[in-house]
Design an enzyme around this catalytic site. Structure first.
Site, PDB file in Angstrom:
ATOM      1  N   ARG A  47      97.041  41.406 -37.986  1.00  0.00           N
ATOM      2  CA  ARG A  47      96.023  41.315 -38.877  1.00  0.00           C
ATOM      3  C   ARG A  47      94.754  40.456 -38.334  1.00  0.00           C
ATOM      4  NH1 ARG A  47      94.724  41.285 -44.711  1.00  0.00           N
ATOM      5  NH2 ARG A  47      92.534  40.892 -44.749  1.00  0.00           N
ATOM      6  N   ARG A  87      90.631  46.671 -41.140  1.00  0.00           N
ATOM      7  CA  ARG A  87      91.634  45.665 -40.960  1.00  0.00           C
ATOM      8  C   ARG A  87      93.039  46.547 -40.587  1.00  0.00           C
ATOM      9  NH1 ARG A  87      91.151  43.693 -46.329  1.00  0.00           N
ATOM     10  NH2 ARG A  87      89.026  43.460 -45.670  1.00  0.00           N
ATOM     11  N   ASP A 107      96.887  45.436 -44.594  1.00  0.00           N
ATOM     12  CA  ASP A 107      96.357  44.596 -45.869  1.00  0.00           C
ATOM     13  C   ASP A 107      97.553  44.903 -46.795  1.00  0.00           C
ATOM     14  OD1 ASP A 107      95.027  43.016 -47.363  1.00  0.00           O
ATOM     15  OD2 ASP A 107      93.399  44.435 -48.125  1.00  0.00           O
ATOM     16  N   ASP A 116      98.461  43.745 -50.777  1.00  0.00           N
ATOM     17  CA  ASP A 116      98.195  43.299 -51.819  1.00  0.00           C
ATOM     18  C   ASP A 116      99.309  43.407 -52.916  1.00  0.00           C
ATOM     19  OD1 ASP A 116      95.609  42.382 -51.037  1.00  0.00           O
ATOM     20  OD2 ASP A 116      94.735  44.432 -51.729  1.00  0.00           O
TER      21      ASP A 116
HETATM   22  N1  ROI Z   1      88.706  50.743 -48.729  1.00  0.00           N
HETATM   23  C1  ROI Z   1      89.793  51.684 -48.657  1.00  0.00           C
HETATM   24  N2  ROI Z   1      89.525  53.208 -48.746  1.00  0.00           N
HETATM   25  N3  ROI Z   1      90.901  51.328 -48.924  1.00  0.00           N
HETATM   26  C2  ROI Z   1      91.309  50.159 -48.675  1.00  0.00           C
HETATM   27  O1  ROI Z   1      92.549  49.750 -48.469  1.00  0.00           O
HETATM   28  C3  ROI Z   1      90.319  48.935 -48.566  1.00  0.00           C
HETATM   29  N4  ROI Z   1      90.674  47.787 -48.653  1.00  0.00           N
HETATM   30  C4  ROI Z   1      89.743  46.826 -48.573  1.00  0.00           C
HETATM   31  C5  ROI Z   1      88.118  47.171 -48.519  1.00  0.00           C
HETATM   32  C6  ROI Z   1      87.446  46.805 -47.345  1.00  0.00           C
HETATM   33  C7  ROI Z   1      87.627  46.655 -49.981  1.00  0.00           C
HETATM   34  N5  ROI Z   1      87.976  48.694 -48.661  1.00  0.00           N
HETATM   35  C8  ROI Z   1      89.004  49.625 -48.607  1.00  0.00           C
HETATM   36  O2  ROI Z   1      90.068  45.671 -48.596  1.00  0.00           O
END
Ligand code: ROI
Length: 161
Positions: A84, A93, A96, A98
Site C-alpha cells: 500500500r 491504492r 484498502d 475498511d
Molecule cells: N472508489 C471506488 N469505486 N472504490 C473504492 O474502493 C474507492 N475507495 C476510495 C476512494 C478513493 C474514495 N474511491 C473509491 O478510498
C-alpha cells in the site's frame, strides 16, 4: 465471544483482482479470526479523481476475537504487506481494508469510527454487503434503502473463479 465484523475491500493498482484474492487469504490467516464468507468481486468507477484506474471491490464477513483496534492494526499491516502506498487523497491504492461494522458497536476514536461513516453512501460497499447479508441494517436503515439513494459507481460484477 467472537464479534461478527464486516470489512470492505478495494483495490485499483497492481492487478486488483489478485490483490483482493490475496487479501481474502491473508484475512483467513489472522489470529483468533475466521473468514465466514466473502462476496464476489465488483467492478466500479472511482469515487474521487477520475484520472485513476477503475476499482475492484468486495466485502468480507469475519468472526474475530480481536478488539476493534487490534483488528485495525492487523488490516493496516496487511495493506502494508501488499504494498500500500498513499499516492494522493482519494487516489489510487493497491489495497484498502475498511472495518465497516463490528457487531453493533458504536465507536468514535481518533483512528476508527464505527459503523464506518461513509459505508451507506457507496454502492461499491453496499452491493457486496447485500450479498453477504441481505437484511443488514446500517444507520437504522436497510441496504436497499441506501442503495436507492446512491449515485452508481458499480458497473459490473461477477463471481470469483
Ligand atoms: N472508489 C471506488 N469505486 N472504490 C473504492 O474502493 C474507492 N475507495 C476510495 C476512494 C478513493 C474514495 N474511491 C473509491 O478510498
Amino acid at each position: 465471544m467472537a464479534a461478527r465484523v464486516f470489512l470492505g475491500l478495494g483495490s485499483n493498482l497492481a492487478a486488483p483482482e489478485s490483490q483482493l484474492k490475496q487479501a481474502f487469504d491473508a484475512l483467513a490467516s489472522l489470529p483468533d479470526s475466521q473468514v465466514l464468507a466473502h462476496s464476489s468481486l465488483y467492478f466500479s468507477k472511482p469515487l474521487g479523481p477520475q484520472d485513476q484506474p477503475d476499482y475492484v471491490n468486495a466485502a468480507v464477513l469475519l468472526s474475530t476475537s480481536l478488539s476493534p483496534t487490534a483488528l485495525l492494526d492487523a488490516c493496516q499491516s496487511l495493506e502494508q504487506q501488499q504494498g500500500r502506498e498513499r499516492l494522493r487523497h482519494w487516489g489510487e491504492r493497491t489495497l484498502d481494508i475498511d472495518i465497516l461494522l463490528y457487531d453493533e458497536l458504536e465507536l468514535t476514536s481518533e483512528r476508527l469510527i464505527l459503523p464506518h461513516p461513509q459505508a451507506h453512501l457507496r454502492d461499491f460497499v453496499l452491493l457486496p454487503l447485500q450479498e453477504l447479508q441481505a437484511d443488514l441494517v446500517l444507520h437504522n436503515q436497510g441496504l436497499t434503502h441506501w442503495l436507492g439513494q446512491c449515485p452508481s459507481f458499480v458497473y459490473h460484477s461477477r463471481k470469483l473463479d
